[in-house]
Design an enzyme around this catalytic site. Sequence first.
Site, short mmCIF file in Angstrom:
data_model
loop_
_atom_site.label_atom_id
_atom_site.label_comp_id
_atom_site.label_asym_id
_atom_site.label_seq_id
_atom_site.Cartn_x
_atom_site.Cartn_y
_atom_site.Cartn_z
N ASN A 38 0.87 -1.08 -0.31
CA ASN A 38 -0.19 -0.20 0.09
C ASN A 38 0.95 1.26 0.07
OD1 ASN A 38 -2.62 1.32 0.53
ND2 ASN A 38 -1.49 2.27 2.09
N GLU A 39 0.57 2.06 -1.25
CA GLU A 39 1.45 3.55 -1.10
C GLU A 39 2.84 3.36 -0.98
OE1 GLU A 39 -2.64 5.90 -0.09
OE2 GLU A 39 -0.92 5.96 1.34
N ASN A 40 3.45 2.42 -1.14
CA ASN A 40 5.07 2.18 -0.99
C ASN A 40 5.62 2.78 -2.17
OD1 ASN A 40 4.54 1.10 1.49
ND2 ASN A 40 4.25 -0.87 0.46
N SER A 46 -0.50 -0.52 -4.59
CA SER A 46 -1.61 0.48 -4.92
C SER A 46 -1.50 1.84 -4.26
CB SER A 46 -2.96 -0.41 -4.14
OG SER A 46 -4.30 0.34 -4.40
N HIS A 102 -5.13 6.42 -5.92
CA HIS A 102 -5.62 6.87 -4.70
C HIS A 102 -5.99 8.33 -4.94
CE1 HIS A 102 -3.65 3.36 -2.11
NE2 HIS A 102 -4.20 2.97 -3.42
#
Length: 816
Positions: free
Chosen positions: A424-426, A470, A492
Amino acid sequence: MIRTDLHAGWTVRAVGGPVPAGIAAAPVPATVPGTVHTDLLDAGLIPDPYLGDNEAALVWFHRAAWLYETVIEAEPAAEGERVDLVFEGLDTVATVTFDGAGLGRTANMHRSYRFDLRDRLRAGPIPLAVRFDSALEYAEELQKVIGERPRPYPHPFNAVRKMACSFGWDWGPDLQTAGIWKPVRLERWRVARLASVRPLTTLDADRRTGRLVVHVEVERAADVELVAEVRVGEHVSQIPLRPGEVAGMTEISVPDAPVWWPAGYGDQPLVEVGVVLRDGSDEIDSYRTRVGFRSIGVDETPDEIGSAFTFVVNGQPIFVRGLNWIPEDHLLTRLTRERYAAAIQRAVDANANLLRVWGGGVYESDDFYDVCDERGVLVWQDFPLACAAYAEEEPLRSEILAEARENVGRLAPHPSLALWNGGNENIWGHEDWDWKPLLGGLSWGARYYYEDFPALLAELDPTRPYHPGSPSSPGHDPEVVHPNDDRYGTRHEWEAWNRQDYTYHANFLPRFCSEFGWQAPATWSTLRESLAPEDLDQESPAFLLHQKAEGGNDKLNRGIARHLRVPAEFEAWHWAAQLNQARATSYAVGHLRGHAPRTMGSILWQLNDCWPVTSWAVVDGAGRLKPAWYALRRGYAPRMLGFRDGALVAVNDTPSAWQGAVRVRRAGFDGGVRAETTVALSVPARSVAVVELGAALTTPGDVTREVLVADIDGLRATRLFAEDFDLAYDPAALTADIAPAEGGYSITVTATSFARDIAVLADKVDPAAVVDDMLVDLLPGERHTFHVRTTSADPLAFGTPAVLRSANALAAATGA
């Protein structure tokens, strides 16, 4: 194979750290599986960390050490017998001791551990102990060795394999649990055991023939010939394992296989699969599970825009109506199958067809995936890496790959599992969050996302798609094509909440939006249960402790002020904040669905909360439905009606064409029709139609007193021509008639002037009450009946101004 649970007779006591004297004094009974927090709660030694400001009073837990102890009695191992001590999960930095001797040290709550006891058993009671040291201190020390890496919060959660949100998040408490959080048992076996069974199912292109491939791995205690017998329905196959062989596979063709579909597309038949391991005629181990036959993929075909991101199940493109899932309770061991089922049903009832298991939590319980299989809820599964840079060096690398390997195998049977996601968002964080100067060349996780996870899945689970992160734009260098580019992959959308307004969504047309949302406080009853009366204030320390987002209340008020008056009185402000969340949800979901097939996915942040908190959840930490849940249910309905600019938008996500006549009116708040037409609607199955409307309908005579209304098949869309603070609402536009009804009361509301967003906040009367609908718009003379399920003996309370709410009343509220 003989399995014996070791869940009885445990105690836990403090053995280090700044533990208060009254708690450190003596051991207390321990529930296994469980955590120290729940044991001390049960013993009455700590206050409930979810209430008031108790979380802040328990920060000493972060650096405490604990010792779990019990005594077991087990027969010594016979000749040729293996006896294993199996821990399915230890949270997190643990040292296991048996009969005074160390068995091993662990530092990963996401995997299981097995210890060979065959040479350690003796007659009589034998002490077994597990010491848990501070995961925070472990992470602090490890990052000194491997290098500190960027993260959004002070604690180095990215330096230890523990649930990231254990260390606090922008919606969760900072409690840092410790304990034997999953089952522990003894396993006695001879000859061999099933170390791993991995059933993988697909469906041929004809959608009639199922394929079941079963991979088996064994651990041996004897070098003999074995047979693994696989049975699915009436079909049987055997996997011979010659002496020395430890792995094998078989493929079974299942003609006329029952086809598993996501909710809204068909049924969810599940088929029993059994594996029996035999030594000659003797059954020595067995395995049972359920599978579903379906094919699944993600269409990422390049096009004139960029590239698609569309889930395809059994050849059918699916518009994902999803919700992000965080742990349902921060104290994970309190979760039961019943609680999972209730939470997932709330998603199903909101017309969702996918849950995304977010990467700052855990690989969920088997119960979670079982229920999703049964309800037809697709699961997007993040690997547990979130919002941070992760070291690719030891000891973290081996731990991350070991947990991934174990959980990919564990989850393989579930037909609901639709996609593996790297984290997530890395990838986004590496590009946008000023990590690169801080890293100074240190590894940050790219090898996991682009090499390790794809290779592992190619080996273990080639039947499901993989997404590197993501958000991300797969197939493109993130320095060339931004990972949050709306033309590719997943996006996102957080600029809307953080700095803009929910109408900011209109600036982007993502191929798939996997996170977006808007905050609101918990329901009134949940606030009253978790805060003292004097703390029901935006600025009270206890209320702010339950608002974890940076500048969260300021963002709430800024968002409200763009559309509504910001009430000074807390109860009115609470309604305004909840209403604005509901409107934000409707707006964003309508925007995404209305642009299909360019956009083919909407995953709202978030379904649930893990404690009572102001957050983006549509269901609060007590399981109560916020008004935004009702907005989402309407927004995710199979058929949806809305307005966009000067057009009517009709979304038909059903297998049948939608045809009919839409009555469209520009009406005054007094009910007078200023302009009217009938629109012939014809929307093919799984499609969107956009119908331009004439200027007579879309151009108001008085922006403060008119509304555009469209009606068809019991669905209604409304559009106002000005913001609420400029509208000439009648604040007393409603009357209510309340009557007994099955299970509670019916509340029939009649409008004398246009009334917007009518809601019955039933939990204010009865915390257990549930209303069937919210956010209804009525023209003068129209009525709507709400049904409230309740045992309350005070029916008139449901019609009071604090309970029977609307946007109209807020128009008269005093500004802050």
